[in-house]
Scaffold this motif. Structure first.
Motif, PDB file in Angstrom:
ATOM      1  N   VAL A 131       0.829  -1.201   0.000  1.00 40.12           N
ATOM      2  CA  VAL A 131       0.000   0.000   0.000  1.00 40.12           C
ATOM      3  C   VAL A 131       0.869   1.258   0.000  1.00 40.12           C
ATOM      4  N   GLY A 132       0.722   2.050  -1.064  1.00 41.87           N
ATOM      5  CA  GLY A 132       1.430   3.319  -1.163  1.00 41.87           C
ATOM      6  C   GLY A 132       2.892   3.214  -1.519  1.00 41.87           C
ATOM      7  N   ASN A 133       3.386   2.008  -1.817  1.00 38.63           N
ATOM      8  CA  ASN A 133       4.816   1.834  -2.060  1.00 38.63           C
ATOM      9  C   ASN A 133       5.148   1.366  -3.473  1.00 38.63           C
ATOM     10  N   GLU A 134       4.156   1.335  -4.351  1.00 36.80           N
ATOM     11  CA  GLU A 134       4.421   0.835  -5.698  1.00 36.80           C
ATOM     12  C   GLU A 134       5.453   1.680  -6.441  1.00 36.80           C
ATOM     13  N   GLY A 135       5.554   2.969  -6.064  1.00 33.03           N
ATOM     14  CA  GLY A 135       6.535   3.841  -6.708  1.00 33.03           C
ATOM     15  C   GLY A 135       7.959   3.373  -6.501  1.00 33.03           C
ATOM     16  N   SER A 136       8.216   2.695  -5.382  1.00 34.33           N
ATOM     17  CA  SER A 136       9.559   2.162  -5.128  1.00 34.33           C
ATOM     18  C   SER A 136       9.934   1.128  -6.179  1.00 34.33           C
ATOM     19  N   VAL A 137       8.974   0.317  -6.582  1.00 26.37           N
ATOM     20  CA  VAL A 137       9.229  -0.691  -7.610  1.00 26.37           C
ATOM     21  C   VAL A 137       9.609  -0.012  -8.921  1.00 26.37           C
ATOM     22  N   ALA A 138       8.890   1.026  -9.301  1.00 31.91           N
ATOM     23  CA  ALA A 138       9.163   1.727 -10.555  1.00 31.91           C
ATOM     24  C   ALA A 138      10.579   2.295 -10.579  1.00 31.91           C
ATOM     25  N   VAL A 139      11.033   2.830  -9.457  1.00 36.99           N
ATOM     26  CA  VAL A 139      12.382   3.384  -9.387  1.00 36.99           C
ATOM     27  C   VAL A 139      13.422   2.289  -9.560  1.00 36.99           C
ATOM     28  N   ARG A 172      13.619   1.136 -13.112  1.00 40.68           N
ATOM     29  CA  ARG A 172      14.384   2.077 -13.946  1.00 40.68           C
ATOM     30  C   ARG A 172      15.880   1.869 -13.764  1.00 40.68           C
ATOM     31  N   HIS A 173      16.308   1.655 -12.521  1.00 42.04           N
ATOM     32  CA  HIS A 173      17.724   1.385 -12.282  1.00 42.04           C
ATOM     33  C   HIS A 173      18.174   0.113 -12.988  1.00 42.04           C
ATOM     34  N   LEU A 174      17.338  -0.921 -12.945  1.00 37.51           N
ATOM     35  CA  LEU A 174      17.676  -2.174 -13.626  1.00 37.51           C
ATOM     36  C   LEU A 174      17.834  -1.955 -15.127  1.00 37.51           C
ATOM     37  N   GLU A 178      18.720   0.716 -16.631  1.00 35.06           N
ATOM     38  CA  GLU A 178      19.958   1.443 -16.897  1.00 35.06           C
ATOM     39  C   GLU A 178      21.177   0.530 -16.851  1.00 35.06           C
ATOM     40  N   LYS A 179      21.067  -0.578 -16.114  1.00 38.53           N
ATOM     41  CA  LYS A 179      22.207  -1.473 -15.953  1.00 38.53           C
ATOM     42  C   LYS A 179      22.215  -2.646 -16.919  1.00 38.53           C
ATOM     43  N   ILE A 180      21.028  -3.077 -17.390  1.00 42.22           N
ATOM     44  CA  ILE A 180      21.005  -4.280 -18.227  1.00 42.22           C
ATOM     45  C   ILE A 180      20.629  -4.006 -19.677  1.00 42.22           C
ATOM     46  N   GLU A 181      20.162  -2.800 -19.974  1.00 37.39           N
ATOM     47  CA  GLU A 181      19.745  -2.480 -21.341  1.00 37.39           C
ATOM     48  C   GLU A 181      20.788  -1.612 -22.046  1.00 37.39           C
ATOM     49  N   ILE A 182      20.986  -1.856 -23.328  1.00 40.90           N
ATOM     50  CA  ILE A 182      21.863  -0.992 -24.121  1.00 40.90           C
ATOM     51  C   ILE A 182      21.254   0.389 -24.228  1.00 40.90           C
ATOM     52  N   ASN A 183      19.956   0.444 -24.494  1.00 38.21           N
ATOM     53  CA  ASN A 183      19.233   1.704 -24.574  1.00 38.21           C
ATOM     54  C   ASN A 183      18.041   1.639 -23.623  1.00 38.21           C
ATOM     55  N   PRO A 184      18.168   2.161 -22.417  1.00 41.22           N
ATOM     56  CA  PRO A 184      17.093   2.046 -21.426  1.00 41.22           C
ATOM     57  C   PRO A 184      15.763   2.635 -21.879  1.00 41.22           C
ATOM     58  N   SER A 185      15.807   3.634 -22.771  1.00 42.81           N
ATOM     59  CA  SER A 185      14.553   4.239 -23.239  1.00 42.81           C
ATOM     60  C   SER A 185      13.830   3.356 -24.249  1.00 42.81           C
ATOM     61  N   GLU A 186      14.554   2.404 -24.828  1.00 43.34           N
ATOM     62  CA  GLU A 186      13.947   1.432 -25.749  1.00 43.34           C
ATOM     63  C   GLU A 186      14.389   0.034 -25.311  1.00 43.34           C
ATOM     64  N   ARG A 219      15.031  -3.804 -24.525  1.00 49.50           N
ATOM     65  CA  ARG A 219      14.838  -5.058 -25.244  1.00 49.50           C
ATOM     66  C   ARG A 219      14.301  -6.133 -24.313  1.00 49.50           C
ATOM     67  N   TYR A 220      14.730  -6.096 -23.054  1.00 52.94           N
ATOM     68  CA  TYR A 220      14.402  -7.159 -22.116  1.00 52.94           C
ATOM     69  C   TYR A 220      13.306  -6.769 -21.115  1.00 52.94           C
ATOM     70  N   LEU A 221      13.540  -5.708 -20.371  1.00 48.89           N
ATOM     71  CA  LEU A 221      12.673  -5.346 -19.256  1.00 48.89           C
ATOM     72  C   LEU A 221      11.561  -4.428 -19.748  1.00 48.89           C
ATOM     73  N   LYS A 222      10.376  -5.009 -19.920  1.00 51.96           N
ATOM     74  CA  LYS A 222       9.270  -4.314 -20.564  1.00 51.96           C
ATOM     75  C   LYS A 222       8.218  -3.851 -19.544  1.00 51.96           C
ATOM     76  N   VAL A 223       7.632  -2.698 -19.838  1.00 52.91           N
ATOM     77  CA  VAL A 223       6.459  -2.226 -19.108  1.00 52.91           C
ATOM     78  C   VAL A 223       5.227  -2.560 -19.929  1.00 52.91           C
ATOM     79  N   ILE A 224       4.291  -3.254 -19.311  1.00 47.46           N
ATOM     80  CA  ILE A 224       3.005  -3.533 -19.955  1.00 47.46           C
ATOM     81  C   ILE A 224       2.008  -2.572 -19.345  1.00 47.46           C
ATOM     82  N   TRP A 225       1.669  -1.564 -20.096  1.00 52.40           N
ATOM     83  CA  TRP A 225       0.908  -0.449 -19.552  1.00 52.40           C
ATOM     84  C   TRP A 225      -0.396  -0.918 -18.905  1.00 52.40           C
ATOM     85  N   GLY A 226      -0.592  -0.442 -17.686  1.00 53.16           N
ATOM     86  CA  GLY A 226      -1.803  -0.777 -16.950  1.00 53.16           C
ATOM     87  C   GLY A 226      -1.759  -2.139 -16.295  1.00 53.16           C
ATOM     88  N   GLN A 227      -0.673  -2.893 -16.523  1.00 56.98           N
ATOM     89  CA  GLN A 227      -0.584  -4.246 -15.960  1.00 56.98           C
ATOM     90  C   GLN A 227       0.651  -4.458 -15.088  1.00 56.98           C
TER      91      GLN A 227
END
Length: 232
Positions: free
Chosen positions: A191-199, A202-204, A206-214, A216-224
């Motif tokens: 409760v109230g802590n989901e923002g911690s997951v998002a942060v 994002r750090h992950l 930056e560390k595992i993706e060649i281009n974090p803004s696009e 390849r591996y760690l995907k956001v499924i909007w609304g899910q």
């Protein structure tokens, strides 16, 4: 016995936390600004840090940045500020948790125990035969060694980042909501802590993706939620 460093410029707070945590048989080290905290870390084997944000000479933010450059030990920020922006700032620079003053002593003890348990699990290799490796595309999680390789190069993750990645890597293609991840990794009500997951996500990236803004591996499924793309 675990060694805990308490760093706060308010000596009454340090004394109170020392009393609470000493009763749990932790060995306590004290510092009153970020520079002193770094000196203690150089001379002692510290397993967790309780770190105030606003301090003279060197504040907690600068100290945490320097700590993260050298170590993945759990860092829990202490601050009188309760705004979400301050919590996100702490998480952005690598803190594992955030406790707002005035705090409940039992909450502090519970969080310290929780983070020490995770940290100890990450460093403990003995007596486990159920470990295995998890690979997706160019990512390899060697859980027997608690190491992550991306295209053959090792990446340095905090305990929370590692646990999130391990959860997703064990279930490639499965979508986990922020609440699901929080429950699984933090072992607490989200409760109230989901923002911690998002942060941390994002750090992950930056560390595992060649281009974090696009990614390849760690995907956001909007609304899910989030998933690791099942790439062969």
């Amino acid at each position: 016995m675990h060694n805990i460093l308490i760093c706060d410029d308010e000596k009454d707070i340090v004394s109170a936390l020392k009393i609470y945590l000493s009763s749990e048989n932790y060995r306590i080290f004290e510092a009153y600004n970020g520079k002193e905290a770094l000196d203690v870390l150089k001379e002692n084997d510290i397993h967790l840090i309780l770190l105030d944000i606003m301090m003279p000479e060197m504040d907690g933010i600068e100290a945490a940045v320097k700590i993260r450059a050298e170590s993945n030990i759990p860092v829990i920020f202490l601050s009188a500020k309760s705004e979400d922006t301050d919590k996100i700032l702490g998480l952005n620079i690598g803190a594992d948790d955030y406790i707002t003053k005035p705090f409940n002593p039992m909450e502090v003890i519970a969080r310290v125990k929780s983070h020490l348990r995770r940290y100890t699990m990450l460093g403990s290799l003995a007596g486990r035969e159920d470990r295995t490796d998890y690979g997706v595309g160019g990512i390899l999680v060697k859980d027997d060694e608690r190491r992550v390789l991306v295209d053959g190069e090792e990446v340095n993750l905090t305990p929370m980042e590692y646990n999130i990645l391990l959860l997703l890597m064990k279930n490639p293609g499965k979508v986990f909501s922020g609440k699901d991840i929080y429950r699984s990794v933090w072992k607490e009500n989200p409760v109230g802590n989901e923002g911690s997951v998002a942060v941390h996500i994002r750090h992950l990236r930056e560390k595992i993706e060649i281009n974090p803004s696009e990614p390849r591996y760690l995907k956001v499924i909007w609304g899910q939620g989030y998933k690791i793309e099942n790439i062969k």
